[in-house]
Write an enzyme that holds these catalytic residues in place. Structure first.
Site, PDB file in Angstrom:
ATOM      1  N   GLY A 153       0.816  -1.199   0.000  1.00 28.29           N
ATOM      2  CA  GLY A 153       0.000   0.000   0.000  1.00 28.29           C
ATOM      3  C   GLY A 153       0.854   1.255   0.000  1.00 28.29           C
ATOM      4  O   GLY A 153       2.056   1.217   0.273  1.00 28.29           O
ATOM      5  N   CYS A 154       0.219   2.381  -0.299  1.00 31.72           N
ATOM      6  CA  CYS A 154       0.960   3.642  -0.409  1.00 31.72           C
ATOM      7  C   CYS A 154       1.527   4.078   0.934  1.00 31.72           C
ATOM      8  O   CYS A 154       2.740   4.340   1.049  1.00 31.72           O
ATOM      9  CB  CYS A 154       0.059   4.719  -1.006  1.00 31.72           C
ATOM     10  SG  CYS A 154      -1.550   4.891  -0.205  1.00 31.72           S
ATOM     11  N   TYR A 155       0.689   4.145   1.963  1.00 29.54           N
ATOM     12  CA  TYR A 155       1.198   4.503   3.287  1.00 29.54           C
ATOM     13  C   TYR A 155       2.234   3.494   3.799  1.00 29.54           C
ATOM     14  O   TYR A 155       3.290   3.882   4.308  1.00 29.54           O
ATOM     15  CB  TYR A 155       0.052   4.587   4.297  1.00 29.54           C
ATOM     16  CG  TYR A 155      -0.887   5.753   4.173  1.00 29.54           C
ATOM     17  CD1 TYR A 155      -0.436   7.064   4.271  1.00 29.54           C
ATOM     18  CD2 TYR A 155      -2.259   5.552   4.012  1.00 29.54           C
ATOM     19  CE1 TYR A 155      -1.320   8.137   4.198  1.00 29.54           C
ATOM     20  CE2 TYR A 155      -3.149   6.611   3.940  1.00 29.54           C
ATOM     21  CZ  TYR A 155      -2.676   7.903   4.036  1.00 29.54           C
ATOM     22  OH  TYR A 155      -3.556   8.961   3.967  1.00 29.54           O
TER      23      TYR A 155
END
Length: 334
Positions: A153-155
């Protein structure tokens, strides 16, 4: 030359994937696809995303038969909803394709995780067990052998790149969990219109407090608990994470700098700051994660920035693809 297919091509991440793969000398885009019910089916990708005009002027096709779509395809990128990826990936895998899944459907090897955080029962635990988590700088050897790569995921990408060198070097005091305060641009919510992300409504605010699905993803792959609070920012794209940690007694600023240098001196898509911390503008539109830090006694603050659509999604997927097939790691990215 590898034939590749992008499913979910009409979204922001899908468009970035199309741009990267179109200019990749070893990749041939055979089709750009969306769900059969999508209102974007039949439209030119360059009409949906005008930055692609004159570069990729091909129609987005409806995916009606995944088995048929897999014929003659070597590589599939799934820029789709989690449940859609969960259902589609096994079909493409059974056809012999290498799959890079940008959803969360195969990131954590725990079926209970999907019941709790994604709201569905995972039906493909065999593939879940085989999936390789594609944190490119840390899992390259595993990625080279994988058929199914779950792109982080991005985070979690920025958080793990910031924290893993410190944990591996045993520099952090485990009595204090790392606290991650992260802000993402509105594009992280996707292209579909919603009141929360509309121009007049968007405002800097936290969300998903103590229950965001990226917190257990981060904790699982770091091997340590964290406190993670995401925020919606009133800007289009990019992520900035401010991470507060406590150092072990006696750990110095030089120790922290050496840990980062040892981890990333030969990693071209992680840029370290010798002085100061990065700003969001340093990474927007680029495939890098930038990291800087400051030390005050036993207190450490790390700042990590990335473009959520690139290093947090499309660029990392292509980076993993390059690693998987033995191409230069940054090919078509920089």
């Amino acid at each position: 030359m590898l034939n590749t297919l992008i499913v979910g091509a009409s979204g922001y991440t899908g468009a970035e994937l199309a741009l990267y793969l179109n200019r990749h000398p070893q990749m041939n885009i055979t089709a750009l696809m969306v769900s059969a019910q999508s209102v974007d089916a039949g439209k030119l990708i360059s009409d949906l995303h005008p930055q692609l005009k004159g570069i990729i002027d091909i129609p987005v096709k409806p995916l009606t038969d995944a088995e048929e779509a897999a014929k003659g395809v070597d590589v599939v990128f799934l820029a789709t909803d989690h449940k859609v990826s969960h259902d589609l990936a096994p079909i493409f895998l059974a056809a012999g394709c290498t799959v890079f899944d940008l959803s969360g459907a195969f990131r954590v090897q725990d079926a209970e995780f999907y019941r709790r955080y994604y709201g569905f029962e995972h039906q493909h635990t065999d593939w879940l067990a085989k999936a390789v988590y594609g944190l490119a700088e840390w899992r390259a050897e595993s990625v080279k052998q994988a058929q199914l790569i779950a792109v982080p995921g991005c985070y979690p990408t920025a958080a793990q790149l910031a924290l893993k060198p410190l944990l591996d070097a045993q520099l952090l005091n485990s009595a204090q969990w790392p606290v991650i305060n992260a802000v993402s641009g509105v594009s992280g919510a996707g292209r579909k219109a919603s009141l929360t992300s509309s121009f007049c409504e968007v405002s800097l605010q936290p969300y998903g407090i103590f229950n965001h699905r990226h917190e257990p993803e981060i904790s699982t792959h770091l091997g340590t608990p964290v406190i993670f609070t995401p925020h919606l920012g009133n800007f289009a794209r990019g992520i900035l994470e401010t991470i507060t940690c406590r150092l072990q007694p006696g750990v110095t600023q030089q120790d922290v700098a050496e840990a980062y240098h040892n981890a990333y001196h030969d990693k071209p898509l992680v840029r370290l700051y010798d002085k100061g911390v990065p700003a969001l503008k340093s990474v927007v539109g680029l495939p890098f994660c930038d990291i800087g830090f400051a030390v005050d006694g036993e207190h450490l603050i790390v700042v990590a920035t990335e473009d959520n659509l690139l290093k947090g999604a499309a660029a990392q997927a292509v980076q993993c693809m390059n690693i998987r097939f033995g191409f230069p790691e940054t090919q078509s990215l920089i």
